[in-house]
Write a protein that holds these residues in place. Structure first.
Motif, PDB file in Angstrom:
ATOM      1  N   LEU A 119       0.829  -1.207   0.000  1.00  0.00           N
ATOM      2  CA  LEU A 119       0.000   0.000   0.000  1.00  0.00           C
ATOM      3  C   LEU A 119       0.865   1.258   0.000  1.00  0.00           C
ATOM      4  N   LYS A 120       1.951   1.225   0.761  1.00  0.00           N
ATOM      5  CA  LYS A 120       2.809   2.402   0.897  1.00  0.00           C
ATOM      6  C   LYS A 120       3.598   2.674  -0.373  1.00  0.00           C
ATOM      7  N   THR A 121       4.161   1.617  -0.969  1.00  0.00           N
ATOM      8  CA  THR A 121       5.054   1.793  -2.134  1.00  0.00           C
ATOM      9  C   THR A 121       4.329   1.693  -3.472  1.00  0.00           C
ATOM     10  N   GLY A 122       3.159   1.038  -3.464  1.00  0.00           N
ATOM     11  CA  GLY A 122       2.462   0.798  -4.727  1.00  0.00           C
ATOM     12  C   GLY A 122       3.141  -0.226  -5.598  1.00  0.00           C
ATOM     13  N   ARG A 123       4.047  -1.022  -5.020  1.00  0.00           N
ATOM     14  CA  ARG A 123       4.797  -2.020  -5.778  1.00  0.00           C
ATOM     15  C   ARG A 123       4.485  -3.434  -5.285  1.00  0.00           C
ATOM     16  N   ILE A 143      -5.070  -4.585  -1.876  1.00  0.00           N
ATOM     17  CA  ILE A 143      -3.949  -5.476  -2.156  1.00  0.00           C
ATOM     18  C   ILE A 143      -4.485  -6.838  -2.559  1.00  0.00           C
ATOM     19  N   SER A 144      -3.963  -7.365  -3.648  1.00  0.00           N
ATOM     20  CA  SER A 144      -4.310  -8.716  -4.065  1.00  0.00           C
ATOM     21  C   SER A 144      -3.163  -9.659  -3.695  1.00  0.00           C
ATOM     22  N   SER A 197       2.236 -10.292  -3.151  1.00  0.00           N
ATOM     23  CA  SER A 197       1.230  -9.242  -3.009  1.00  0.00           C
ATOM     24  C   SER A 197       1.361  -8.251  -4.168  1.00  0.00           C
ATOM     25  N   VAL A 198       0.206  -7.824  -4.700  1.00  0.00           N
ATOM     26  CA  VAL A 198       0.162  -6.914  -5.847  1.00  0.00           C
ATOM     27  C   VAL A 198      -0.829  -5.801  -5.523  1.00  0.00           C
ATOM     28  N   PRO A 199      -0.472  -4.543  -5.833  1.00  0.00           N
ATOM     29  CA  PRO A 199      -1.419  -3.449  -5.562  1.00  0.00           C
ATOM     30  C   PRO A 199      -2.682  -3.580  -6.412  1.00  0.00           C
ATOM     31  N   PHE A 200      -3.848  -3.360  -5.795  1.00  0.00           N
ATOM     32  CA  PHE A 200      -5.144  -3.417  -6.476  1.00  0.00           C
ATOM     33  C   PHE A 200      -5.577  -1.972  -6.716  1.00  0.00           C
TER      34      PHE A 200
END
Length: 630
Positions: A335-339, A377-378, A364-367
Motif C-alpha cells: 500500500l505504501k510503495t504501490g509495488r 492489495i491482491s 502481493s500486488v497493488p489493487f
C-alpha cells in the motif's frame, strides 16, 4: 501437445549445460542457450520462447536485470531469475522488473521445475485475465451508451466516456468529481425525488429495472435518458454497488438494442474472469485499504479453514492470527510503495490444520481503481509444504550419499595400498620360481606360472589405478596458476622412451597459464598421449595438442592419426572398467579415461571425443577461464 520453449541466459557454461539437460529431461524444449544479454535479445525474436531463465549477474555490457527489463518492455515474456549471492541493490532493481520467480544457485531440480511451471501457468493466466480485462475495459470505455457504477448513496464509482460525453463533461474524472460533491440525484437529476423509487426497487431484487429519466447536462440543457440499472450484492446479501446503462433517447431511441448487446457481452466476459479467479489452483484474495477481505477464492478459503463468505469484511488477524502479522506487513508495504512483493516464503499454522506447520510462497500486488489509485492489495498463495519436506529429505539423502562416497574412497585407498604388498610378494616369488625351474616341469606347468605372473601384473596395474583414483578424489593439493606448456613437457618426459621407440611426433599450440591442480593435469595429458600412442596404426604416430578461447572457457584438443573409435562407443569409453579391445590386443585396466573425466569435472570442465574408425581421434576438454568454484 507442444513443449514449452525456454531460453537460457547463463554465463556459466557448465551451469547452463546442466540446466539444459535437466529441462529437457523434464520435457521442456530449450530453444537456445546464450551467455550474454546482448545475444539474448535477438534470440527471443528468432526463437520466440515461452519463458526466459535469466542469470542476474552477466558478463558484458548488460546485466540480467537490464535484459529482463527490455524483455518485459518489448516482448512481454515471463522471466525467472537465476541468482546466488547478489547484492541487495541488484535484487531491488530485479524486483522492479516483476519477475515470475527466483531460482537460487546451486539450484534444486524440484524447485526449478516448480518455479518454471508456476511461472508459465501464472503468465498464461495473466495473459488470459489481461485479455479479458482489456476486453471489458474497451467495451466499458468505448461503448456507444453511458455506463456507470455508483454507491447506494448516489456517489459515482466509475463511468465510461460515453456517459461523460452525453452529459457534457470533457473527462470521466471531471463528471465523477462534480457529481460526488453532492450526489447523483441532486447534481444531474432534473427531478431528484425520483431516485428513492429507483433505489427501493433496486433493494427488492437483483433484476434489471428501466426508467425514463431527465438529466441536467453541464451546459444546463436537459437530456432524456433511458436508464437501466440493477444492484450488485456482496456474498452476505448486502448491496455492494449499483450498475447501470444510460441511453440518450432525446433524439435516438434506437440505441436501446445496441445497449443491451453491449451489456450482455461485458458481463459475460466478467463472468469468465470470475470463473478463472474462483477455479485457480493458487490461493487468491483481495484486501481493502483497511486490510479487510473483500474477495477470496475457494482454494485460499480451504487453506485458511473457513468458508469464503466467512472471510468477507474480516481481517487476517481474525481469520489466521498466527501468521497475520506477516501478511499485514506485506500488505502495508505494498500500500505504501504501490509495488508488488514477489516470492516471499512464509511458515505458519492455520485453523484448517491445527498444530501442523505449513509453508507457502506468497506474493502481493497493488489493487488499483480505474484512475490508477491503489485501493487494496491482491494476494496469491501457493502451498509448498510437501515440496519443502521432499527438499529436506533429498538433502538428508545427499548427505548420506556423500558420507558413503567418502567411505568408499577410503576403502579404495586401503585396498589399493595395503593389497599391493602381498601381491608384490606373490609376483616376486612366482617370477623367482619361473627363473629357477622353467623347463624342469612340463609345458603345462610353465604355462600356469605364466598365467600367475600375467594375472598378478594386471592386478598390480589395477591397484595402481585404484590408488590413483583415491588420491584424485581425496587430494588436498592446492590449485595454483600454472603454465600448461610446462605441464605438457612434464607429461611427456616419463614417456620419452616409448615416444622414441615408436617415432612419435608430438606438437602443441602455445598454452595459457590457468588455475589447476598440477599433479592431476599431468595425469590428464599423460593418459591422453599414452592412449594416442597405444592405439596407433601402421602410420607414423602424430599427436597435436590444440587450444582455443571460446567465451568464458578454454577448449583443449588432443588429436591423433590412430585407429579411431566407433561413435557408438564414444560415451562408454569414459565409464569405469570399460574396454573396447581384448587384453591380448591392447593392455590396460579400463580406468584411464574414467580418471581423466573425474579430474576434468573436478576442474569444472567437460570432456568428450570426436572420432571415427580408421580416421583417428580428438579428445576435447574444457577448463574455465576463471575457476572461482574450486
Amino acid at each position: 501437445m507442444l513443449k514449452s520453449k525456454i531460453l537460457i541466459v547463463e554465463d556459466d557454461a557448465i551451469e547452463s549445460m546442466d540446466i539444459k539437460i535437466n529441462l529437457e529431461n523434464m520435457g521442456y524444449e530449450v530453444s537456445a542457450v546464450t551467455s550474454s544479454g546482448e545475444e539474448a535479445l535477438p534470440m527471443i525474436s528468432q526463437h520466440m520462447p515461452d519463458l526466459v531463465l535469466m542469470d542476474i549477474i552477466l558478463k558484458g555490457k548488460m546485466n540480467g536485470v537490464e535484459v529482463a527489463q527490455k524483455i518485459k518492455d518489448e516482448y512481454d515474456l515471463p522471466v525467472i531469475y537465476l541468482t546466488s549471492n547478489s547484492e541487495e541493490k541488484t535484487l531491488e532493481k530485479a524486483k522492479l522488473t516483476e519477475p515470475f520467480g527466483y531460482v537460487i544457485k546451486p539450484y534444486d531440480i524440484v524447485l526449478l521445475r516448480y518455479t518454471i511451471e508456476i511461472g508459465l501457468y501464472k503468465h498464461k493466466m495473466e495473459k488470459k485475465l489481461e485479455s479479458r480485462l482489456q476486453y471489458f475495459k474497451n467495451v466499458f470505455d468505448n461503448a456507444p451508451i453511458g455506463i456507470f457504477h455508483s454507491t447506494i448513496e448516489g456517489k459515482f464509482i466509475r463511468v465510461n466516456k460515453a456517459l461523460s460525453s452525453m452529459l457534457g463533461y470533457s473527462t470521466q474524472k471531471e463528471l465523477i468529481n462534480e457529481v460526488n460533491k453532492l450526489n447523483v440525484a441532486d447534481k444531474i437529476y432534473n427531478s431528484p425525488e425520483k431516485r428513492p423509487e429507483f433505489i427501493s426497487n433496486a433493494i427488492k431484487d437483483d433484476k434489471w429495472h428501466s426508467y425514463k429519466n431527465e438529466y441536467i447536462r453541464k451546459d444546463g440543457n436537459i437530456m432524456i435518458g433511458e436508464l437501466y440499472f440493477r444492484s450488485i450484492r456482496n456474498t452476505d446479501g448486502s448491496i455492494r454497488y449499483l450498475e447501470g446503462f444510460i441511453t440518450d433517447v432525446t433524439e435516438q431511441k434506437e440505441l436501446e438494442e445496441a445497449r443491451m448487446k453491449t451489456e450482455m457481452i461485458a458481463w459475460d466476459r466478467l463472468a469468465e474472469i470470475d470463473g478463472i479467479y474462483d477455479s485457480s489452483p493458487i490461493g487468491l484474495c483481495t484486501l481493502d485499504k483497511d486490510l479487510r477481505y473483500i474477495r477470496i477464492n475457494e482454494n485460499l478459503a480451504r487453506i485458511n479453514g473457513f468458508p469464503a463468505i466467512k472471510h468477507i469484511g474480516k481481517t487476517p488477524r481474525e481469520i489466521i492470527p498466527t501468521i497475520s502479522e506477516k501478511i499485514e506487513s506485506m500488505a502495508k508495504k505494498t500500500l505504501k510503495t504501490g509495488r508488488s512483493i514477489m516470492g516471499v516464503e512464509m511458515e505458519g499454522i492455520t485453523p484448517s490444520m491445527p498444530g501442523v506447520l505449513r509453508t507457502w510462497i506468497v506474493q502481493s500486488v497493488p489493487f488499483k481503481d480505474i484512475d490508477g489509485n491503489v485501493i487494496g492489495i491482491s494476494f496469491s498463495v501457493l502451498e509448498i509444504t510437501e515440496m519443502k519436506k521432499a527438499q529436506k529429505e533429498l538433502f538428508e539423502t545427499v548427505k548420506k550419499l556423500k558420507l558413503s562416497n567418502e567411505e568408499l574412497q577410503r576403502f579404495a585407498y586401503v585396498v589399493s595400498h595395503d593389497f599391493k604388498e602381498p601381491l608384490r610378494m606373490v609376483l616376486s616369488f612366482t617370477q623367482l620360481l619361473q627363473s629357477r625351474y622353467e623347463g624342469e616341469f612340463d609345458n603345462e606347468a610353465d604355462e600356469f606360472i605364466g598365467f600367475i605372473i600375467e594375472g598378478s601384473k594386471r592386478m598390480e596395474r589395477l591397484l595402481d589405478d585404484l590408488l590413483t583414483y583415491s588420491r584424485i578424489t581425496t587430494t588436498e593439493e592446492k590449485y595454483s596458476e600454472i603454465d600448461l606448456n610446462k605441464i605438457i613437457e612434464d607429461s611427456i618426459y616419463p614417456l620419452k622412451l616409448i615416444i622414441e621407440e615408436n617415432n612419435v611426433e608430438i606438437t602443441w599450440d602455445h598454452m595459457p597459464t590457468i588455475l589447476i591442480n598440477r599433479t592431476q593435469m599431468i595425469h590428464v595429458f599423460q593418459n591422453l598421449i599414452t592412449n594416442a600412442i597405444k592405439f596407433r596404426n601402421n602410420k607414423t604416430p602424430k599427436i597435436h595438442i590444440s587450444v582455443k578461447l571460446e567465451r568464458d572457457q578454454w577448449i583443449f584438443g588432443v588429436s591423433d592419426n590412430g585407429i579411431g573409435i566407433d561413435p557408438h562407443y564414444h560415451k562408454r569409453i569414459f565409464e569405469v572398467f570399460q574396454r573396447l579391445h581384448r587384453r591380448d590386443e591392447y593392455d590396460g585396466t579400463g580406468m584411464g579415461l574414467f580418471l581423466t573425466k573425474k579430474i576434468i569435472e573436478g576442474h569444472n570442465g567437460h570432456i568428450w571425443v570426436e572420432s571415427e574408425e580408421g580416421k583417428g581421434s580428438t579428445f576435447y576438454f574444457t577448463l574455465p577461464v576463471e575457476n572461482n568454484n574450486i
